[in-house]
Design an enzyme around this catalytic site. Structure first.
Site, PDB file in Angstrom:
ATOM      1  N   ASN A  29      11.197 -27.085  13.431  1.00 27.99           N
ATOM      2  CA  ASN A  29      11.037 -26.879  11.983  1.00 27.99           C
ATOM      3  C   ASN A  29       9.693 -26.199  11.702  1.00 27.99           C
ATOM      4  O   ASN A  29       8.865 -26.043  12.596  1.00 27.99           O
ATOM      5  CB  ASN A  29      11.100 -28.245  11.280  1.00 27.99           C
ATOM      6  CG  ASN A  29      11.572 -28.124   9.834  1.00 27.99           C
ATOM      7  OD1 ASN A  29      11.653 -27.024   9.283  1.00 27.99           O
ATOM      8  ND2 ASN A  29      11.849 -29.247   9.230  1.00 27.99           N
ATOM      9  N   PHE A  30       9.507 -25.806  10.462  1.00 30.22           N
ATOM     10  CA  PHE A  30       8.248 -25.232   9.960  1.00 30.22           C
ATOM     11  C   PHE A  30       7.827 -23.970  10.719  1.00 30.22           C
ATOM     12  O   PHE A  30       6.640 -23.746  10.948  1.00 30.22           O
ATOM     13  CB  PHE A  30       7.122 -26.287   9.958  1.00 30.22           C
ATOM     14  CG  PHE A  30       7.493 -27.513   9.161  1.00 30.22           C
ATOM     15  CD1 PHE A  30       7.658 -27.422   7.789  1.00 30.22           C
ATOM     16  CD2 PHE A  30       7.724 -28.738   9.774  1.00 30.22           C
ATOM     17  CE1 PHE A  30       8.043 -28.536   7.035  1.00 30.22           C
ATOM     18  CE2 PHE A  30       8.111 -29.857   9.038  1.00 30.22           C
ATOM     19  CZ  PHE A  30       8.248 -29.742   7.661  1.00 30.22           C
ATOM     20  N   LEU A  31       8.816 -23.176  11.117  1.00 26.65           N
ATOM     21  CA  LEU A  31       8.507 -21.858  11.689  1.00 26.65           C
ATOM     22  C   LEU A  31       7.984 -20.987  10.546  1.00 26.65           C
ATOM     23  O   LEU A  31       8.654 -20.827   9.518  1.00 26.65           O
ATOM     24  CB  LEU A  31       9.787 -21.250  12.279  1.00 26.65           C
ATOM     25  CG  LEU A  31       9.741 -19.756  12.613  1.00 26.65           C
ATOM     26  CD1 LEU A  31       8.696 -19.466  13.676  1.00 26.65           C
ATOM     27  CD2 LEU A  31      11.120 -19.285  13.088  1.00 26.65           C
TER      28      LEU A  31
ATOM     29  N   LYS B 112       7.057  -8.238  12.893  1.00 26.87           N
ATOM     30  CA  LYS B 112       6.353  -7.736  14.079  1.00 26.87           C
ATOM     31  C   LYS B 112       6.808  -8.463  15.336  1.00 26.87           C
ATOM     32  O   LYS B 112       6.124  -8.460  16.355  1.00 26.87           O
ATOM     33  CB  LYS B 112       4.849  -7.896  13.897  1.00 26.87           C
ATOM     34  CG  LYS B 112       4.374  -7.181  12.654  1.00 26.87           C
ATOM     35  CD  LYS B 112       2.940  -6.801  12.705  1.00 26.87           C
ATOM     36  CE  LYS B 112       2.632  -5.774  11.641  1.00 26.87           C
ATOM     37  NZ  LYS B 112       3.358  -4.523  11.885  1.00 26.87           N
ATOM     38  N   ARG B 113       7.921  -9.159  15.244  1.00 26.88           N
ATOM     39  CA  ARG B 113       8.508  -9.856  16.389  1.00 26.88           C
ATOM     40  C   ARG B 113       7.621 -11.000  16.893  1.00 26.88           C
ATOM     41  O   ARG B 113       7.616 -11.295  18.090  1.00 26.88           O
ATOM     42  CB  ARG B 113       8.840  -8.890  17.531  1.00 26.88           C
ATOM     43  CG  ARG B 113       9.517  -7.600  17.141  1.00 26.88           C
ATOM     44  CD  ARG B 113      10.865  -7.761  16.559  1.00 26.88           C
ATOM     45  NE  ARG B 113      11.801  -8.480  17.384  1.00 26.88           N
ATOM     46  CZ  ARG B 113      13.051  -8.765  17.008  1.00 26.88           C
ATOM     47  NH1 ARG B 113      13.493  -8.363  15.828  1.00 26.88           N
ATOM     48  NH2 ARG B 113      13.848  -9.456  17.795  1.00 26.88           N
TER      49      ARG B 113
ATOM     50  N   THR C  44      17.738 -25.812  11.410  1.00 32.33           N
ATOM     51  CA  THR C  44      18.535 -25.361  10.261  1.00 32.33           C
ATOM     52  C   THR C  44      17.844 -24.182   9.605  1.00 32.33           C
ATOM     53  O   THR C  44      16.640 -23.979   9.785  1.00 32.33           O
ATOM     54  CB  THR C  44      18.675 -26.486   9.207  1.00 32.33           C
ATOM     55  OG1 THR C  44      17.362 -26.911   8.816  1.00 32.33           O
ATOM     56  CG2 THR C  44      19.461 -27.672   9.725  1.00 32.33           C
TER      57      THR C  44
ATOM     58  N   LEU D 294      14.928 -32.011   7.017  1.00 33.95           N
ATOM     59  CA  LEU D 294      13.841 -32.083   6.033  1.00 33.95           C
ATOM     60  C   LEU D 294      13.603 -30.713   5.409  1.00 33.95           C
ATOM     61  O   LEU D 294      13.758 -29.706   6.077  1.00 33.95           O
ATOM     62  CB  LEU D 294      12.553 -32.547   6.713  1.00 33.95           C
ATOM     63  CG  LEU D 294      12.582 -33.967   7.279  1.00 33.95           C
ATOM     64  CD1 LEU D 294      11.260 -34.293   7.961  1.00 33.95           C
ATOM     65  CD2 LEU D 294      12.853 -34.989   6.168  1.00 33.95           C
TER      66      LEU D 294
HETATM   67  C1  MYA Z   1      14.979 -26.714  23.931  1.00 35.83           C
HETATM   68  C2  MYA Z   1      14.065 -26.411  22.895  1.00 35.83           C
HETATM   69  C3  MYA Z   1      14.404 -25.169  22.104  1.00 35.83           C
HETATM   70  C4  MYA Z   1      13.475 -24.944  20.973  1.00 35.83           C
HETATM   71  C5  MYA Z   1      13.806 -23.692  20.196  1.00 35.83           C
HETATM   72  C6  MYA Z   1      15.090 -23.779  19.432  1.00 35.83           C
HETATM   73  C7  MYA Z   1      15.294 -22.586  18.499  1.00 35.83           C
HETATM   74  C8  MYA Z   1      14.446 -22.671  17.260  1.00 35.83           C
HETATM   75  C9  MYA Z   1      14.655 -21.506  16.359  1.00 35.83           C
HETATM   76  C10 MYA Z   1      13.725 -21.537  15.163  1.00 35.83           C
HETATM   77  C11 MYA Z   1      14.164 -22.522  14.111  1.00 35.83           C
HETATM   78  C12 MYA Z   1      13.291 -22.499  12.905  1.00 35.83           C
HETATM   79  C13 MYA Z   1      13.709 -23.463  11.847  1.00 35.83           C
HETATM   80  C14 MYA Z   1      12.868 -23.207  10.601  1.00 35.83           C
HETATM   81  O1  MYA Z   1      11.709 -23.455  10.582  1.00 35.83           O
HETATM   82  S1  MYA Z   1      13.701 -22.504   9.263  1.00 35.83           S
HETATM   83  C15 MYA Z   1      12.372 -21.899   8.251  1.00 35.83           C
HETATM   84  C16 MYA Z   1      11.979 -20.534   8.666  1.00 35.83           C
HETATM   85  N1  MYA Z   1      10.781 -20.124   7.949  1.00 35.83           N
HETATM   86  C17 MYA Z   1      10.783 -19.358   6.859  1.00 35.83           C
HETATM   87  O2  MYA Z   1      11.807 -18.903   6.383  1.00 35.83           O
HETATM   88  C18 MYA Z   1       9.412 -19.128   6.250  1.00 35.83           C
HETATM   89  C19 MYA Z   1       9.242 -17.746   5.679  1.00 35.83           C
HETATM   90  N2  MYA Z   1       9.540 -16.749   6.677  1.00 35.83           N
HETATM   91  C20 MYA Z   1       8.759 -16.502   7.750  1.00 35.83           C
HETATM   92  O3  MYA Z   1       7.730 -17.113   7.976  1.00 35.83           O
HETATM   93  C21 MYA Z   1       9.244 -15.420   8.696  1.00 35.83           C
HETATM   94  O4  MYA Z   1      10.133 -14.574   8.007  1.00 35.83           O
HETATM   95  C22 MYA Z   1       9.937 -16.001   9.970  1.00 35.83           C
HETATM   96  C23 MYA Z   1       8.915 -16.752  10.798  1.00 35.83           C
HETATM   97  C24 MYA Z   1      11.105 -16.913   9.608  1.00 35.83           C
HETATM   98  C25 MYA Z   1      10.496 -14.841  10.799  1.00 35.83           C
HETATM   99  O5  MYA Z   1       9.463 -13.969  11.077  1.00 35.83           O
HETATM  100  P1  MYA Z   1       9.587 -12.409  10.739  1.00 35.83           P
HETATM  101  O6  MYA Z   1      10.339 -12.272   9.474  1.00 35.83           O
HETATM  102  O7  MYA Z   1       8.238 -11.839  10.796  1.00 35.83           O
HETATM  103  O8  MYA Z   1      10.532 -11.851  11.908  1.00 35.83           O
HETATM  104  P2  MYA Z   1      10.058 -11.351  13.361  1.00 35.83           P
HETATM  105  O9  MYA Z   1       9.932  -9.878  13.370  1.00 35.83           O
HETATM  106  O10 MYA Z   1       8.873 -12.100  13.835  1.00 35.83           O
HETATM  107  O11 MYA Z   1      11.304 -11.792  14.248  1.00 35.83           O
HETATM  108  C26 MYA Z   1      12.579 -11.357  13.927  1.00 35.83           C
HETATM  109  C27 MYA Z   1      13.528 -12.202  14.723  1.00 35.83           C
HETATM  110  O12 MYA Z   1      13.433 -13.573  14.268  1.00 35.83           O
HETATM  111  C28 MYA Z   1      14.719 -14.010  13.856  1.00 35.83           C
HETATM  112  N3  MYA Z   1      14.560 -14.974  12.771  1.00 35.83           N
HETATM  113  C29 MYA Z   1      14.230 -14.728  11.497  1.00 35.83           C
HETATM  114  N4  MYA Z   1      14.200 -15.873  10.815  1.00 35.83           N
HETATM  115  C30 MYA Z   1      14.519 -16.850  11.676  1.00 35.83           C
HETATM  116  C31 MYA Z   1      14.667 -18.245  11.549  1.00 35.83           C
HETATM  117  N5  MYA Z   1      14.495 -18.880  10.390  1.00 35.83           N
HETATM  118  N6  MYA Z   1      14.981 -18.960  12.638  1.00 35.83           N
HETATM  119  C32 MYA Z   1      15.182 -18.354  13.816  1.00 35.83           C
HETATM  120  N7  MYA Z   1      15.082 -17.024  13.994  1.00 35.83           N
HETATM  121  C33 MYA Z   1      14.740 -16.288  12.924  1.00 35.83           C
HETATM  122  C34 MYA Z   1      15.435 -12.763  13.405  1.00 35.83           C
HETATM  123  O13 MYA Z   1      16.829 -12.954  13.383  1.00 35.83           O
HETATM  124  C35 MYA Z   1      14.972 -11.788  14.452  1.00 35.83           C
HETATM  125  O14 MYA Z   1      15.679 -12.004  15.658  1.00 35.83           O
HETATM  126  P3  MYA Z   1      16.907 -11.035  16.030  1.00 35.83           P
HETATM  127  O15 MYA Z   1      17.772 -10.956  14.812  1.00 35.83           O
HETATM  128  O16 MYA Z   1      16.303  -9.705  16.364  1.00 35.83           O
HETATM  129  O17 MYA Z   1      17.606 -11.674  17.175  1.00 35.83           O
END
Ligand code: MYA
Length: 545
Positions: free
Chosen positions: A261-263, A272-273, A297, A545
């Site tokens: 959470n809290f990405l 910028k990936r 989620t 959450l």
């Molecule tokens: C075993 C353990 C495993 C642990 C890991 C499990 C997985 C956890 C996964 C994370 C669960 C998080 C749960 C929460 O916290 S959900 C809440 C997410 N946060 C926000 O929405 C806050 C506002 N937005 C931002 O801060 C940015 O827009 C974020 C950080 C979301 C993306 O940054 P940015 O906009 O600068 O993009 P980029 O250029 O760096 O990267 C682009 C790539 O990222 C993919 N992308 C975009 N949004 C999400 C998203 N919400 N989950 C997963 N992937 C996401 C996107 O499809 C693309 O990939 P692809 O389409 O090319 O493939």
């Protein structure tokens, strides 16, 4: 000048005008991204392909539906060819099936459609090939009809790198120390200015510092799973991702998992990936602890949701919701009429209702665990987790309080019911008068009524009546606590009370994802037409959450 428009320090500005962070770190050769391609199909081509796929899915699902519900507008649909359609959707047609079973099959076809991005919740959906990062990860590809649950890739801790992924030279990894109030405040400040907003950028989640403290320090939490990125020169925190450990039950299998959470990436560093690097790093840190599955989620469509739930909102302070643009005055109504519509009793009605205390933990834990076993996916709560998630120290200042939990105790000292809600305000962006929307969110609840030994058709009205009583009391309590709105998702048994308690359907949908685990789709509590599934319910018993 607002925080939003302040220029970042020169190091960050440099990156802003440069290439992708992920590409630059990948060039070092240490970022595991073996199959990520860079070729993105031209826009026109992409659009026509998407249309073609969606038409294909739509016609199959609709034709199947029509075969069973008797809408024979399409002459190509007959009872005879419906069997073929079911086979194509990997489902069997048993002629002995009754009407209810046929409806179940129909729902499954629709569910598959919903989860592959055709749903109203299909925000930002794109073709699988365009998910440059996600197509390299152990997740079910979009459109795959998952028939059997199971792990995608077995993990081996000894093969996991001990060092963090390489980071662009302008930035550095940081393991946040959230026990230090100054670092907690830094995280709060990053999120309050940069975290999730609605589509029209009118509201942004404003998770309080005490919320973050509660959400990120649940039993078994690890400091290493609170991962930040700082600008190397100024040490400004510009990105974050977190995990907490949990036992996650998916049908009959309990996974040792993490909840991610809290990405968040600072607005000036978007696209910028950086997000894929954060995700890979938290994956590495989870793997090092022997954790190879995760739940998360989001509003965005990624490969591939296991379920999607809809947001519902119940007005507690209608004039304010109208003022800030959260609710619109329905045509032909007046403010006074709206206020009257949402009026609540002064006092709660359920006999024996009282705030939960630490002494209640074992009994609440027992009830909650049994109640959640009715769903296909839920968190395994031990008593320490029940205490953490439902109770906060009595001495906490009102403004810092996050969670409220209540129990119903009968005359014999049994806890028969319990419910809880948490506080998650949103900043109101650019409103001259109101700065904060005070929102309560329905959290976990449970009731012994679910275990009455009655046939399903007799049990359902009783359970529905009891949940309506409990949730009505939750609304009364939340109103007294001066919340403006009470939110809930369509998960669990919520479809049994949302309409009756005057919750309205929101624009938002929440997708549920599993990492490194394929699972057959789970119902999300609403129908393909967007209406609540009042005859069924959601299979999701996990409340995010
Ligand atoms: C075993 C353990 C495993 C642990 C890991 C499990 C997985 C956890 C996964 C994370 C669960 C998080 C749960 C929460 O916290 S959900 C809440 C997410 N946060 C926000 O929405 C806050 C506002 N937005 C931002 O801060 C940015 O827009 C974020 C950080 C979301 C993306 O940054 P940015 O906009 O600068 O993009 P980029 O250029 O760096 O990267 C682009 C790539 O990222 C993919 N992308 C975009 N949004 C999400 C998203 N919400 N989950 C997963 N992937 C996401 C996107 O499809 C693309 O990939 P692809 O389409 O090319 O493939």
């Amino acid at each position: 000048m607002s925080e939003e428009s302040k220029p970042l320090n020169p190091a960050v500005e440099d990156v802003d005008s440069g290439s992708d962070v992920e590409d630059q770190t990948a060039e070092t050769g240490a970022v595991a991204s073996p199959t990520e391609g860079s070729a993105v199909p031209k826009k026109k081509k992409k659009k026509s392909k998407k249309k073609k796929i969606s038409n294909l899915l739509k016609s199959d699902a609709q034709k199947t539906a029509e075969a069973f519900i008797g809408n024979m507008d399409d002459p190509s649909v007959t009872k005879e060819n419906s069997a073929q359609l079911l086979t194509k959707n990997n489902m069997s047609l048993d002629p002995a099936l009754g009407q209810q079973s046929l409806e179940q099959l129909l729902k499954q076809v629709k569910l598959q459609e919903l989860l592959t991005g055709m749903a109203p919740g299909g925000k930002n959906k794109k073709d699988m090939a365009d998910y440059k990062f996600w197509k390299t990860q152990p997740v079910a590809p979009l459109g795959e009809n998952v028939e059997q649950d199971g792990v995608i890739q077995e993990g081996n801790v000894s093969k996991i790198p001990k060092e963090p992924l390489p980071m662009h030279k302008e930035f550095e990894w940081v393991t946040m120390n959230l026990e230090d109030p100054a670092e907690l405040k830094e995280l709060y400040e990053l999120l309050t200015a940069n975290y999730v907003e609605d589509d029209d950028a009118m509201f942004r989640f404003d998770y309080s510092a005490s919320f973050l403290d509660w959400a990120l320090k649940s039993p078994g939490w690890l400091k290493e799973w609170h991962v930040g990125v700082r600008v190397a020169s100024s040490k400004k925190l510009v990105a974050f991702i977190s995990g907490i450990p949990l036992d996650l039950r998916v049908r009959d299998r309990v996974l040792k998992a993490s909840e991610i959470n809290f990405l968040c990436v600072h607005k000036k560093l978007r696209s910028k990936r950086l997000a894929p690097i954060l995700i890979k790093e938290i994956t590495r840190r989870c793997n090092l602890e022997g954790v190879f599955q995760a739940i998360y989620t989001g509003g965005v469509v990624l490969p591939t949701p296991v379920s999607v739930c809809r947001y519902y909102h119940r007005s507690l302070n209608w004039p304010k919701l109208c003022d800030v643009g959260f609710s619109a005055l329905p045509r032909g109504s007046t403010v006074a009429r709206q206020v009257l519509k949402y009026k609540l009793p002064e006092k709660t009605k359920t006999k024996g209702l009282r705030p939960m205390t630490y002494a209640d933990v074992p009994r609440v834990g027992n009830l909650l665990r049994r109640f959640l076993s009715r769903f296909e996916m839920s968190q395994g709560f031990d008593d320490a987790e029940v205490a953490h998630w439902m109770l906060q120290n009595e001495s906490i200042a009102k403004k810092d309080r996050v969670i409220w939990a209540y129990v119903v105790e009968d005359g014999a000292g049994n806890i028969t019911d319990f419910f809880s809600f948490y506080s998650l305000p949103s900043s109101i962006i650019g409103h001259p008068q109101h700065k904060v929307l005070n929102a309560a969110y329905l959290f976990y609840y449970a009731t012994e009524t679910a275990f009455l030994e009655l046939p399903e058709h007799d049990l359902r009205p009783k359970l529905s009546a009891r949940l309506n009583e409990l949730v009505n009391d939750a609304l009364v309590l939340a109103k007294k606590l001066e919340f403006d709105v009470f939110n809930a998702l369509s998960l669990a048994d919520n479809a049994m009370f949302l309409d009756e308690q005057k919750f309205g359907a929101g624009d938002g949908y929440l997708n549920f994802y599993l990492f490194n685990y394929k699972a057959r789709p789970m119902t999300g509590g609403f129908l393909p037409n967007g209406q609540l599934d009042q005859a069924g319910r959601s299979s999701v018993g996990f409340v995010p959450l």
